[in-house]
Design an enzyme around this catalytic site. Structure first.
Site, PDB file in Angstrom:
ATOM      1  N   LEU A 131      20.182  46.708  44.506  1.00  0.00           N
ATOM      2  CA  LEU A 131      19.911  47.876  45.360  1.00  0.00           C
ATOM      3  C   LEU A 131      21.173  47.832  46.585  1.00  0.00           C
ATOM      4  CD1 LEU A 131      17.153  47.161  44.447  1.00  0.00           C
ATOM      5  CD2 LEU A 131      16.272  48.733  45.987  1.00  0.00           C
ATOM      6  N   ILE A 189      13.587  40.792  45.544  1.00  0.00           N
ATOM      7  CA  ILE A 189      14.319  39.620  46.102  1.00  0.00           C
ATOM      8  C   ILE A 189      15.242  40.112  47.154  1.00  0.00           C
ATOM      9  CG2 ILE A 189      16.217  38.152  45.349  1.00  0.00           C
ATOM     10  CD1 ILE A 189      15.257  38.357  42.283  1.00  0.00           C
ATOM     11  N   GLY A 219      19.558  46.070  51.670  1.00  0.00           N
ATOM     12  CA  GLY A 219      20.291  45.373  50.589  1.00  0.00           C
ATOM     13  C   GLY A 219      19.508  44.272  49.824  1.00  0.00           C
ATOM     14  N   SER A 220      19.282  44.467  48.462  1.00  0.00           N
ATOM     15  CA  SER A 220      18.407  43.597  47.810  1.00  0.00           C
ATOM     16  C   SER A 220      18.382  43.649  46.210  1.00  0.00           C
ATOM     17  CB  SER A 220      16.791  43.965  48.088  1.00  0.00           C
ATOM     18  OG  SER A 220      16.664  45.445  48.062  1.00  0.00           O
ATOM     19  N   ARG A 221      17.173  43.231  45.412  1.00  0.00           N
ATOM     20  CA  ARG A 221      17.436  43.174  43.988  1.00  0.00           C
ATOM     21  C   ARG A 221      15.870  43.174  43.691  1.00  0.00           C
ATOM     22  NH1 ARG A 221      20.302  38.353  40.895  1.00  0.00           N
ATOM     23  NH2 ARG A 221      18.627  38.106  39.170  1.00  0.00           N
TER      24      ARG A 221
END
Length: 265
Positions: A131, A189, A219-221
């Site tokens: 993301l 995450i 901002g991530s996953r």
């Protein structure tokens, strides 16, 4: 012949072709406001304190310096856009595993699930969705079912598109027992800019496909661990829409393993 009275005259109006759309000045304004409200997605509750903080800081800067009105409005609007939670409609496809997040498929790999998921220690397909700061950052449930476990792990804040972020970064993992009799792991995450993971479900909760359950800030996953033997239906670089894009399709567990593993009532 006596003249007909006005009370005896009945005029039948034709149906309004616009349906229930008001035609008066006030009605047209209300209709326009309704269209704007429907076009602007709602905000995730977890973002409201942050948006309020940015707005207050922008207002304070304006009072102290007499400048920065435009920048403050832009910063507040951008923060609000980050926390948007648009309405999504899950596809009517039995057995579909939906993407838990908006973003780009960054990794598809065969890995052993992390220990906190408490899944069988055998390689399964992991689909990682990255993301960016421009993507919707709410997370969604991939299938109907029940939350079996939720576990938070502190960690580093490496770039979320790195493979080792799955093991080294701060994360929150849940296991979903689906109505098809499978267990799916989903891990939020944190990334370089992310410093806060929010999860709004707990063990034992009944959940529905596509409903929001969490949020990662800036901002991530999100990793999805599919059951053994299940192949993904997405490709590297593909854009996903949380709650709508199909990552994979599951068959009833008893049809593939010969065991009845349905989620208990």
């Amino acid at each position: 012949m006596a003249a007909s009275s006005d009370q005896d005259v009945r005029t039948e109006r034709a149906p309004d072709p616009a349906g229930s759309v008001p035609t008066g000045g006030d009605g047209a304004l209300l209709h326009a406001l309704k269209l704007v409200r429907e076009a602007v997605p709602p905000l995730h509750p977890g973002g409201r304190p942050v948006i309020a903080g940015v707005a207050v800081a922008a207002g304070a800067l304006r009072l102290l310096t007499g400048r920065g009105t435009g920048v403050g409005l832009l910063a507040t609007a951008a923060t609000a856009a980050f926390f948007r939670s648009p309405h999504r409609v899950a596809p009517p496809r039995p057995g579909a595993v939906l993407a838990p997040a908006d973003g780009t498929v960054a990794l598809i790999s065969e890995v052993v699930p992390p220990p906190e998921l408490d899944l069988p220690r055998e390689p399964v397909t992991r689909v990682s969705v990255f993301l960016s700061v421009l993507d919707v950052h709410v997370q969604r449930i991939p299938m109907h079912g029940r939350i079996r476990s939720v576990e938070y792990r502190p960690g580093a804040f490496l770039s979320a598109d790195l493979d080792k972020a799955s093991e080294d970064n701060e994360r929150n993992a849940l296991v979903l027992e689906t109505q098809t009799g499978h267990a799916i792991g989903v891990v939020q995450i944190a990334g370089l800019l992310a410093r806060r993971i929010r999860c709004d479900v707990a063990a034992g909760d009944e959940v529905a496909a596509g409903e929001t359950y969490g949020l990662i800030r800036f901002g991530s996953r999100v990793d999805t661990y599919l059951p053994p033997g299940v192949a993904p239906e997405v490709a590297l670089g593909q854009r996903t829409i949380g709650g709508e894009t199909v990552l994979a399709e599951l068959k009833p567990a008893d049809a593939t393993t010969g065991a009845d593993l349905a989620v208990p009532a």
